[in-house]
Every structure is written in structure tokens, then in C-alpha cells.
Motif scaffolding. Sequence first.
Motif, PDB file in Angstrom:
ATOM      1  N   PHE A   7       0.986  -1.111   0.108  1.00 21.24           N
ATOM      2  CA  PHE A   7       0.082   0.216   0.043  1.00 21.24           C
ATOM      3  C   PHE A   7       1.067   1.149  -0.035  1.00 21.24           C
ATOM      4  O   PHE A   7       0.563   2.136  -0.679  1.00 21.24           O
ATOM      5  N   TYR A  33      -6.242   6.882  -4.961  1.00 18.98           N
ATOM      6  CA  TYR A  33      -6.150   5.382  -4.715  1.00 18.98           C
ATOM      7  C   TYR A  33      -7.555   5.157  -4.599  1.00 18.98           C
ATOM      8  O   TYR A  33      -8.582   5.928  -4.151  1.00 18.98           O
ATOM      9  N   VAL A  40      -6.349  -3.493   1.398  1.00 17.98           N
ATOM     10  CA  VAL A  40      -6.529  -2.289   1.908  1.00 17.98           C
ATOM     11  C   VAL A  40      -7.728  -1.578   1.171  1.00 17.98           C
ATOM     12  O   VAL A  40      -7.266  -0.753   0.413  1.00 17.98           O
TER      13      VAL A  40
END
Length: 316
Positions: A7, A33, A40
Motif C-alpha cells: 500500500f 487511490y 487495503v
Amino acid sequence: MKHLEMFSNRLTRMSKHWKKWARRRGITCFRIYDRDIPQVPLVIDLYENNCLVSEYINSYPMSEEERESERNTIRNLIIEILQLAPENLFWKTRERKKGNLQYEKLDTQEKSIRANEGGLKFKVNLSDYLDTGLFLDHRTTRDLFRKEASGKNVLNLYSYTGAFSVYAADGGARKITSVDLSQKYLDWSKENFELNGFSYDEHEFIREDITEWLKRERANPKRTQYDLIIVDPPTFSNSKKMRDIFDVQRDYSFLLNSIFRDFSAPGAILFFSTNFRKFKMEADELLWEDIQDITKQTHPEDFRNEKIRFVWKMRK
């Protein structure tokens, strides 16, 4: 943990990419993102110098203590990578919500900023609601709408905070009618008009259940015939202020055909959008012609998920 390292690397790389992309286009509110790594499941949007994180609960086995610890780690990574002041990071948890629940107040911080988009300004509330007042996925659709607005009578149904109405005003619309069930959002729309130097007194802001308004107003012989219309309804609504439950899959044909028969001028253009991912459009149920699916054309580059909404453009 491996997924946190992934991540961190992904956010570092994509934030640089999308910031450069946004600078070239004069965009200051955009996505960097979009649940890129399954472990995540976050959506991260930048609004000027602020960051909004939307957390989607994942199905990975984890105790609440572990989840909170990981959440704090991710929070710190975001602040470090994006070089944010901690008070400019806003974190919201996304769960499946129906109807107007998505518009319920979550907080009372009143952290509002002026966001810039398409040469226009909008009040954005980052703290108090699940949504901010400006849906970034309609950035391109709003611009297309503006390009059709010159000299036209415009109708914005389910107008929310009036972003489409402001774009229409900027495009030179003759008169704009915004209809929404919430007085708060109609007042917010007027603020957005003022931010851009437009007089809202020249336009209409109507607080009413859209279905009831359509049924009642069609009996008015002096009702306006609209040249340009945007319809962006909720998937489902059972607000206490409404007489009936609204379901977009069940009710869309009544809604659009009612507008066609009673509220559209010859040659009118209508944009219809829905976020219901299982939605099926049956064109033969509609009176409108030249029905074009412009979903791909209007999908923003910074949104990785291409199935967030559908958009159609149709003519009378």
C-alpha cells in the motif's frame, strides 16, 4: 505486514502520477487511490490541500483491536506520504446505505472548503456527511451538460448541492430550476451560485418530493417546458418526507416518460444517471429517442473502478 508495504509503495507512486495529471488539467479535486490493493480497501480523494479517506470494511479475519491498529498505521502512512497536516485528513467508514441515509449528518465540525473544478468554485464539506457535496465522478458529465446549456431552460431533478445547476449557469442557461427534497441542499446550492458570482434570484429552487412535484405540476397549464434536463436520482429512497418509496429500477421509466410528455420542449436533451450497479435500461420502455450510453465517455480517468455509475444522453 506485506500488504501495508504494498500500500505504501502504491500510494507513493499513484499520488505522484495523479498529482501531475491533475496539474496539467487544472484539477484540484481528484482520486489517487481506488481500492487498488484488496487488503487495503480504501478510496483516497484529494480536495485542494485536504484528504478524504473512505474506508470499506474488508472480509479479512481480524479482531477489532488489530483493525484499529492497522487503521492507525495506514493513517500515519497517508499523512507521511502526502505530507498532510493531520487536521487535514478526514476518515469516513462506508457501509451499504439506502436512500437518504447517505446524506445523514455524521459530525458537526463544519469543515468546509472552496473547491475548484472546471473554472468554478464549490463549497465542499469534508467532515459532516458521508458525501462532500461534490461528486467527483460526474466531473466530465457536468462539463458536457454545461456545453449544452446556452440559452436554455434547464431542469435539475434530485439537484443535491446544485453542481449541475452551477455548470448550467456558467454555460449561459436562460433559467434553471433545481428540485430537491432537502432545504439544506437547496440552500447549499444557492451558496454555490453566490461563490461563482451568479444571482440565484433569477432561478428556481424548489423543495419537494420529485415524484409528487411531477404529478402535481403537470396539471399546471403554465408549466415550463425544459430544453435541457439532468436526472440523477438515488438508488432507493424512503425518506419520511416522501409519500411513496422510490426505487430507481422500478420507477425510472415513469420518471423519464413523465418528463418527456409533460415537461420537455421539442428537441430537448436529457441526461440520466444512476449509481445502481445492477441497473438495466430497457430503451423500448422509454419515449425518448437517440438514447446514447455515454458511461465510458464520461468516466473520469482517476477512477479505477469503471462500474461506479451509468450515464445516458437522450433527445426528444
